[in-house]
Design a protein around this motif. Structure first.
Motif, short mmCIF file in Angstrom:
data_model
loop_
_atom_site.label_atom_id
_atom_site.label_comp_id
_atom_site.label_asym_id
_atom_site.label_seq_id
_atom_site.Cartn_x
_atom_site.Cartn_y
_atom_site.Cartn_z
N LEU A 136 25.58 47.71 30.06
CA LEU A 136 26.87 47.00 30.08
C LEU A 136 27.97 48.04 29.93
N VAL A 137 28.90 48.08 30.88
CA VAL A 137 29.90 49.15 30.84
C VAL A 137 31.33 48.66 30.65
N HIS A 138 31.57 47.37 30.78
CA HIS A 138 32.96 46.89 30.67
C HIS A 138 32.97 45.38 30.44
N ARG A 139 33.96 44.94 29.68
CA ARG A 139 34.13 43.50 29.43
C ARG A 139 35.62 43.22 29.38
N GLU A 140 36.06 42.21 30.11
CA GLU A 140 37.51 41.98 30.23
C GLU A 140 37.78 40.51 30.54
N THR A 141 38.81 39.97 29.89
CA THR A 141 39.29 38.65 30.27
C THR A 141 40.41 38.84 31.28
N ILE A 142 40.20 38.28 32.49
CA ILE A 142 41.21 38.40 33.54
C ILE A 142 41.87 37.03 33.66
N ALA A 143 42.97 36.86 32.92
CA ALA A 143 43.59 35.53 32.79
C ALA A 143 44.02 34.99 34.15
N GLU A 144 44.59 35.86 35.00
CA GLU A 144 45.12 35.35 36.27
C GLU A 144 44.02 34.89 37.24
N GLN A 145 42.80 35.39 37.04
CA GLN A 145 41.68 34.89 37.86
C GLN A 145 40.89 33.82 37.11
N VAL A 191 42.72 45.26 44.55
CA VAL A 191 41.71 44.47 45.26
C VAL A 191 42.37 43.43 46.16
N ALA A 192 41.60 42.91 47.10
CA ALA A 192 42.05 41.79 47.94
C ALA A 192 40.80 41.07 48.44
N PHE A 193 40.95 39.76 48.64
CA PHE A 193 39.81 38.96 49.10
C PHE A 193 39.99 38.53 50.56
N LEU A 194 38.89 38.59 51.31
CA LEU A 194 38.82 38.00 52.65
C LEU A 194 38.25 36.59 52.52
N HIS A 195 38.74 35.69 53.37
CA HIS A 195 38.28 34.30 53.31
C HIS A 195 36.87 34.17 53.88
N PRO A 196 35.99 33.42 53.21
CA PRO A 196 34.62 33.27 53.72
C PRO A 196 34.56 32.70 55.14
N LYS A 197 35.56 31.89 55.49
CA LYS A 197 35.56 31.20 56.80
C LYS A 197 35.30 32.16 57.97
N THR A 198 35.94 33.33 57.95
CA THR A 198 35.76 34.29 59.05
C THR A 198 34.94 35.51 58.59
N ALA A 199 34.30 35.41 57.42
CA ALA A 199 33.50 36.52 56.89
C ALA A 199 32.04 36.08 56.74
N ARG A 203 40.57 36.02 58.45
CA ARG A 203 41.49 35.27 57.59
C ARG A 203 41.49 35.91 56.20
N LEU A 204 42.68 36.10 55.65
CA LEU A 204 42.81 36.76 54.35
C LEU A 204 43.12 35.72 53.27
N ILE A 205 42.57 35.91 52.10
CA ILE A 205 43.01 35.13 50.94
C ILE A 205 44.24 35.81 50.33
N ASP A 206 44.18 37.14 50.25
CA ASP A 206 45.31 37.92 49.73
C ASP A 206 45.98 38.68 50.86
N GLU A 207 47.26 38.38 51.09
CA GLU A 207 47.99 39.11 52.15
C GLU A 207 48.35 40.52 51.68
N THR A 208 48.47 40.69 50.38
CA THR A 208 48.75 42.01 49.81
C THR A 208 47.79 42.22 48.63
N PRO A 209 47.53 43.48 48.27
CA PRO A 209 46.59 43.75 47.17
C PRO A 209 47.10 43.19 45.84
N ARG A 210 46.16 42.87 44.97
CA ARG A 210 46.52 42.51 43.61
C ARG A 210 45.63 43.29 42.64
N THR A 211 45.95 43.18 41.37
CA THR A 211 45.23 43.96 40.38
C THR A 211 43.97 43.22 39.94
N GLY A 212 42.83 43.90 40.07
CA GLY A 212 41.56 43.31 39.67
C GLY A 212 41.05 43.91 38.38
N ILE A 213 39.75 43.85 38.18
CA ILE A 213 39.13 44.32 36.94
C ILE A 213 39.35 45.84 36.78
#
Lengths: 133, 133
Positions: free
Chosen positions: A30-39, A114-122, A99-109
């Motif tokens: 185990l190398v990291h543990r974090e609460t990511i409130a925005e996600q 990071v940015a997410f691609l939509h499953p629909k076209t992935a 199709r993108l979920i995030d049009e611009t990067p956001r801060t992840g863990i």
């Protein structure tokens, strides 16, 4: 474009037993543990080779991971690939018609971009891009 | 015990468009293609870092991957971890109280020795062990 598997994301209902499974039975540190409130998740990273397993426990039932758990139960949630430049990778994905979920990067863990691609076209796979440090 | 992510398995309905997505948009080289009759799939391996993406198209609707597709649609199907000795890893998993799908190793893609752990005791994740060459 995609350099390696950065991590696989696993939705869990019981975080402590998932940690026990991965650390004790699978032997992953185990190398990291974090609460990511925005996600809306509590996240735990475990090392495996050059990649990680990311355990995701929802903070609320109406969060994205909470809804995933309610609909499908615990299990594989997403895959994340490393890219050199997440903004350039998003541009390339857009040009490829994805199709993108995030049009611009956001801060992840751990402060990653990071940015997410939509499953629909992935191919039905929720796909995350993580910028290498 | 688990050395690295060997591959992620992705169930696909349209193999050619999944190959195009991974090779063209994601830039992953296609390195292997094989029909695995006993698992009821046509499988394609793509390189990403030290790991692979394994695309799985069912040969029949009543195969395991065919049933998965019918129930959940295309998407993440399993994760495979490399182990030094799959027989020893199965023994350790058994001792840890994990439920096994394969009591003994069987031959997987490219002649590898593999075995599956049951999702029930693996956090909802269909988990494959692959012996490193």
């Amino acid at each position: 474009m995609f350099g390696r598997i950065d991590h696989i994301g696993v939705a869990v209902a019981d975080l402590e037993s998932a940690i026990q499974l991965h650390t004790e039975a699978y032997g992953m540190p185990l190398v990291h543990r974090e609460t990511i409130a925005e996600q809306g998740v509590e996240a735990v990273l475990l090392d495996v080779g050059e990649s990680h397993v990311e355990l995701l426990k929802p903070l609320a039932e109406d969060s994205p991971v909470g809804k995933f758990l309610a609909a499908r139960g615990p299990g594989l949630h997403h895959v994340a690939y490393q890219v050199a430049d997440v903004r350039a990778a998003l541009d390339a994905a857009r040009k490829a018609g994805l199709r993108l979920i995030d049009e611009t990067p956001r801060t992840g863990i751990r402060g990653t971009q990071v940015a997410f691609l939509h499953p629909k076209t992935a191919g039905g796979v929720l796909t995350e891009l993580v910028e290498a440090h």
